[in-house]
Design a protein around this motif. Structure first.
Motif, mmCIF file in Angstrom:
data_model
loop_
_atom_site.group_PDB
_atom_site.id
_atom_site.type_symbol
_atom_site.label_atom_id
_atom_site.label_comp_id
_atom_site.label_asym_id
_atom_site.label_seq_id
_atom_site.Cartn_x
_atom_site.Cartn_y
_atom_site.Cartn_z
ATOM 1 N N ARG A 570 0.826 -1.199 0.000
ATOM 2 C CA ARG A 570 0.000 0.000 0.000
ATOM 3 C C ARG A 570 0.867 1.259 0.000
ATOM 4 O O ARG A 570 0.511 2.263 -0.620
ATOM 5 N N ARG A 571 1.993 1.208 0.690
ATOM 6 C CA ARG A 571 2.905 2.358 0.679
ATOM 7 C C ARG A 571 3.487 2.568 -0.714
ATOM 8 O O ARG A 571 3.562 3.699 -1.212
ATOM 9 N N VAL A 572 3.913 1.462 -1.334
ATOM 10 C CA VAL A 572 4.502 1.554 -2.676
ATOM 11 C C VAL A 572 3.469 2.046 -3.684
ATOM 12 O O VAL A 572 3.726 2.958 -4.482
ATOM 13 N N VAL A 573 2.287 1.443 -3.625
ATOM 14 C CA VAL A 573 1.221 1.848 -4.560
ATOM 15 C C VAL A 573 0.779 3.285 -4.284
ATOM 16 O O VAL A 573 0.446 4.030 -5.209
ATOM 17 N N GLY A 574 0.779 3.688 -3.016
ATOM 18 C CA GLY A 574 0.404 5.056 -2.675
ATOM 19 C C GLY A 574 1.313 6.080 -3.325
ATOM 20 O O GLY A 574 0.850 7.117 -3.825
ATOM 21 N N ALA A 575 2.633 5.794 -3.341
ATOM 22 C CA ALA A 575 3.572 6.704 -4.004
ATOM 23 C C ALA A 575 3.278 6.781 -5.502
ATOM 24 O O ALA A 575 3.312 7.859 -6.114
ATOM 25 N N CYS A 576 2.984 5.631 -6.097
ATOM 26 C CA CYS A 576 2.636 5.612 -7.530
ATOM 27 C C CYS A 576 1.334 6.356 -7.786
ATOM 28 O O CYS A 576 1.180 7.043 -8.801
ATOM 29 N N THR A 577 0.376 6.216 -6.868
ATOM 30 C CA THR A 577 -0.907 6.905 -7.024
ATOM 31 C C THR A 577 -0.725 8.415 -6.986
ATOM 32 O O THR A 577 -1.315 9.149 -7.788
ATOM 33 N N LEU A 578 0.093 8.897 -6.060
ATOM 34 C CA LEU A 578 0.351 10.333 -5.978
ATOM 35 C C LEU A 578 1.033 10.836 -7.243
ATOM 36 O O LEU A 578 0.681 11.904 -7.775
ATOM 37 N N SER A 579 2.003 10.086 -7.733
ATOM 38 C CA SER A 579 2.659 10.492 -8.980
ATOM 39 C C SER A 579 1.679 10.421 -10.146
ATOM 40 O O SER A 579 1.742 11.234 -11.080
ATOM 41 N N GLY A 580 0.747 9.451 -10.105
ATOM 42 C CA GLY A 580 -0.266 9.361 -11.151
ATOM 43 C C GLY A 580 -1.163 10.588 -11.179
ATOM 44 O O GLY A 580 -1.524 11.090 -12.244
ATOM 45 N N ILE A 581 -1.541 11.091 -10.005
ATOM 46 C CA ILE A 581 -2.355 12.314 -9.936
ATOM 47 C C ILE A 581 -1.602 13.487 -10.550
ATOM 48 O O ILE A 581 -2.171 14.293 -11.295
ATOM 49 N N ILE A 582 -0.324 13.583 -10.243
ATOM 50 C CA ILE A 582 0.482 14.691 -10.778
ATOM 51 C C ILE A 582 0.555 14.615 -12.297
ATOM 52 O O ILE A 582 0.309 15.616 -12.999
ATOM 53 N N PHE A 583 0.885 13.452 -12.829
ATOM 54 C CA PHE A 583 1.044 13.330 -14.285
ATOM 55 C C PHE A 583 -0.298 13.439 -15.013
ATOM 56 O O PHE A 583 -0.357 13.953 -16.138
ATOM 57 N N LEU A 584 -1.381 12.980 -14.410
ATOM 58 C CA LEU A 584 -2.696 13.156 -15.027
ATOM 59 C C LEU A 584 -3.107 14.625 -15.027
ATOM 60 O O LEU A 584 -3.773 15.088 -15.958
ATOM 61 N N SER A 585 -2.715 15.357 -14.000
ATOM 62 C CA SER A 585 -2.988 16.801 -13.980
ATOM 63 C C SER A 585 -2.218 17.510 -15.092
ATOM 64 O O SER A 585 -2.751 18.416 -15.754
ATOM 65 N N VAL A 586 -0.972 17.082 -15.300
ATOM 66 C CA VAL A 586 -0.198 17.627 -16.433
ATOM 67 C C VAL A 586 -0.866 17.259 -17.750
ATOM 68 O O VAL A 586 -0.924 18.072 -18.694
ATOM 69 N N THR A 587 -1.401 16.034 -17.829
ATOM 70 C CA THR A 587 -2.113 15.605 -19.033
ATOM 71 C C THR A 587 -3.331 16.482 -19.273
ATOM 72 O O THR A 587 -3.637 16.838 -20.421
ATOM 73 N N CYS A 588 -4.055 16.830 -18.204
ATOM 74 C CA CYS A 588 -5.212 17.726 -18.339
ATOM 75 C C CYS A 588 -4.800 19.069 -18.923
ATOM 76 O O CYS A 588 -5.500 19.633 -19.780
ATOM 77 N N TRP A 589 -3.669 19.595 -18.452
ATOM 78 C CA TRP A 589 -3.181 20.865 -18.991
ATOM 79 C C TRP A 589 -2.849 20.731 -20.474
ATOM 80 O O TRP A 589 -3.211 21.601 -21.283
ATOM 81 N N ALA A 590 -2.183 19.641 -20.855
ATOM 82 C CA ALA A 590 -1.826 19.434 -22.262
ATOM 83 C C ALA A 590 -3.081 19.284 -23.125
ATOM 84 O O ALA A 590 -3.147 19.820 -24.239
ATOM 85 N N LEU A 591 -4.077 18.566 -22.615
ATOM 86 C CA LEU A 591 -5.326 18.399 -23.368
ATOM 87 C C LEU A 591 -6.045 19.732 -23.530
ATOM 88 O O LEU A 591 -6.680 19.972 -24.562
ATOM 89 N N LYS A 592 -5.949 20.589 -22.542
ATOM 90 C CA LYS A 592 -6.571 21.913 -22.640
ATOM 91 C C LYS A 592 -5.919 22.727 -23.743
ATOM 92 O O LYS A 592 -6.609 23.448 -24.489
ATOM 93 N N GLN A 593 -4.603 22.621 -23.866
ATOM 94 C CA GLN A 593 -3.918 23.338 -24.942
ATOM 95 C C GLN A 593 -4.288 22.768 -26.314
ATOM 96 O O GLN A 593 -4.502 23.526 -27.274
ATOM 97 N N CYS A 594 -4.386 21.450 -26.397
ATOM 98 C CA CYS A 594 -4.781 20.817 -27.664
ATOM 99 C C CYS A 594 -6.211 21.190 -28.035
ATOM 100 O O CYS A 594 -6.528 21.410 -29.212
#
Length: 637
Positions: A570-594
């Motif tokens: 759960r600790r390992v997956v939690g770190a991946c989940t937090l990084s997933g939120i960050i990268f998906l937020s960046v993806t949202c920004w990129a999709l907004k520009q597109c």
């Protein structure tokens, strides 16, 4: 001491990752919050209520005033009146105020004609509007056919298919006068309108004045509010239909042997010339004009024509025949491109373009390249929304309690193992479970057709929703699979490890790759999105079941060491989940520009600079008006 310092450093970095994930999550939340306005245009197209649609966003109070008037006033007519009050000699503002006043009260403003005579004395529209306003309920269309109708209802019932549709246009119904006194008033006002040379309702000039504001499409939400603004403006058009019924009734009841009857015939001829010549603002103008001209010209089949001028009679017969032929051609016109638009256009184009294409001959077709910008814009909107939902889901799966120190032995032991894991292993885990799938999906979408970028949302919302759901499930599945792999060295210390459980997860992972790559192929082979949806469901079900069992695994874990391993994963997956939120937020920004990029590329559904509608309808309107002009003037010398 060094180990304690290392643990504090890692815990601090974990907290920084958590705070960064929360901060980055604000972007998809804020940008998604206003996305509901993007649905307003669909509601407008399907004739649903858009009275609560948000206002167009402007950069200054002056721009807002130009679009709406004084918004502090309660009624729309009073708001638009403020524009006219600022510039009392502006006839365009007065005409717009009168139309809004009519939409609220079903009547025209007080001293309407007097004010019009002062500020716009040579404009016939005001008298025509006054006549049309009083026309409702004066005459009644009977269910019976006119005695001289060339086709009767009984004859029509014997016909079938195309022949029945053609002959249906030729039926002439009987009209009766309900209010003779009001009818004389209407005809008097109508004749006054014919004495003025100019006919202008100012709809087009007002739109061209506001176009610089309405053409600012920085986002799909802004675009939809602009389109809804155009569609939601009231119109006076359909009262013209009541006026035409008055004229039809007058023709049927007039004595064509008398001079009064002949003058009525000449006046209606001049009226048809005027309404056919005026520049239409939208396609509805052309369609209504076509209906009025058809209704008027086919009266030549039932009225007494023996005393009419041969030249005028010949023109009426020629125009009646040409109008009937135009209606027949448009009715029977094959809709060869509707499937193409439905498959490859956006939802908006699929709803509107096929209906518009049928209104000209030949139809105005659109190419694959024409449909691409709005389709890609819509894909970006859907992907942005799904990415935001995935961020929210991941945020609920973060093990918040593990961010703090726990006294329980299982947590203390798993925390010790967690702090002993190499940094490069954690970075590699995040890279493989979060970054790599997102990059792969991006490459697959941009450079290949495998995720369905050539298809629109009209195909059961399969594209881009279902491939995006596949990648969302992979983002949830892969970190949990790789976490088991990265912690295998500690898991192997337990004699009762379950390798089959991880193998089932990998089977589910590879099953997810099938719909990610094969949905367009299945759709082409079966020509039915039902099979594609079924295939997607069958491939996604194992992953969903595996994730659900993993989610509740902790409730069924028995024994000290399995509980330690569960806490570690759960600790390992939690770190991946937090990084997933960050990268998906960046993806949202990129999709907004597109989204903004492709929206600016669109030339089909963009707001027209010439007419108060989108560009494709504006072109259809011009072509339909040209068809009407050919009917009116090709045979005239």
């Amino acid at each position: 001491m060094q180990q304690t310092r290392h643990a504090r450093k890692r815990r601090l970095l974990l907290w920084c990752l958590f705070i960064l994930a929360l901060a980055s999550f604000l972007y998809p939340v804020l940008t998604t919050y206003g996305m509901n306005v993007s649905l307003m245009v669909y509601r407008s197209v399907t004739s649903m209520d858009v009275s609560k649609a948000p206002k167009v966003r402007t950069s200054s109070a002056e721009e807002t005033f130009l679009l709406y008037g004084d918004l502090s006033r309660p009624k729309a007519s009073d708001q638009r009146r403020a524009l006219w009050e600022r510039d009392p000699q502006n006839a365009a503002y007065f005409a717009e105020y009168a139309i809004h006043y009519f939409s609220e009260t079903a009547s025209l403003p007080p001293d309407f004609l007097k004010t019009a005579a002062d500020i716009d004395p040579d404009n016939a529209w005001y008298y025509a509007a006054a006549a049309a306003n009083k026309s409702k309920g004066i005459c009644r269309k009977e269910k019976t056919n006119h005695a001289n109708s060339p086709v009767t209802t009984a004859q029509l019932k014997l016909l079938h298919g195309e022949e029945r549709r053609k002959m249906g246009h030729r039926i002439v119904h009987e009209y009766t006068i309900v209010n003779p006194v009001a009818m004389k008033e209407v005809l008097a006002l109508w004749r006054q309108s014919l004495q003025h040379k100019r006919y202008e309702n100012y709809v087009i000039p007002l739109h061209q004045m506001r176009y610089p504001i309405l053409s600012q499409h920085v986002s799909f939400a802004r675009y939809t509010t602009n389109i809804v603004y155009l569609f939601d403006n009231p119109s006076f058009l359909f009262r013209d239909r009541h006026l035409s019924e008055v004229l039809v009734t007058a023709l049927q009841k007039a004595d064509m042997q008398s001079e009064e009857g002949k003058q009525l015939f000449r006046d209606i001829t001049a009226y048809t010339e005027r309404i056919a010549a005026k520049e239409p603002a939208t396609l509805v103008d052309v369609l209504l004009t076509r209906v009025i001209l058809t209704a008027l010209y086919k009266q030549i089949d039932v009225i007494d024509t023996t005393a009419l001028e041969p030249a005028e009679l010949a023109f009426w017969k020629q125009r009646n025949q040409a109008m009937q032929q135009l209606n027949d051609d448009l009715t029977m016109q094959a809709d060869t491109k509707s499937d193409f638009i439905h498959h490859h256009g956006s939802l908006l184009t699929a709803l509107t373009l096929p209906m518009l294409q049928k209104q000209t001959k030949p139809p105005l077709h659109v190419s694959h390249e024409d449909l691409k910008p709005m389709r890609y814009t819509e894909h970006c909107v859907f992907l942005h929304f799904l990415a935001a939902v995935c961020c929210l889901l991941m945020l609920t799966l973060v093990p918040y309690h593990l961010l703090f120190r726990k006294k329980k032995m299982t947590h203390r032991l798993s925390d010790t193992i967690w702090h002993g894991m190499p940094w490069h292993s954690l970075a590699l885990l995040m890279l493989c479970s979060v970054v790599a799938p997102l990059i792969y999906f991006t490459v697959l979408t941009v450079w290949t057709p495998l995720t369905g970028k050539e298809y629109g949302s009209g195909m059961g919302y399969i594209f881009p929703v279902y491939p995006a759901l596949c990648i969302a499930l992979i983002l949830l599945l892969l970190p949990r699979l790789l976490a088991r792999h990265f912690t295998a060295i500690w898991q192997d210390l337990h004699p009762k490890r379950k390798p089959w459980y991880s193998r089932l997860g990998w089977v589910a992972f590879f099953l997810l790759l099938l719909p990610l790559h094969l949905l367009p192929t299945i759709l082409q082979a079966t020509n039915s999105y039902v099979y594609a949806i079924g295939f997607m469901g069958a491939c996604a079900l194992p992953t969903i079941l595996w994730l659900l069992w993993t989610l509740f695994e902790g409730f069924f874990t028995r024994g000290f060491y399995p509980a330690v391993m569960y806490s570690l994963r759960r600790r390992v997956v939690g770190a991946c989940t937090l990084s997933g939120i960050i990268f998906l937020s960046v993806t949202c920004w990129a999709l907004k520009q597109c989204e903004s990029y492709w929206l600016k590329k669109d030339t089909v559904m963009a707001v027209s600079p010439e007419k108060p509608t989108f560009c494709y309808e504006a072109e259809i309107t011009k072509r339909a008006h040209a068809d009407l002009q050919r009917v009116m003037y090709d045979g005239k010398k």
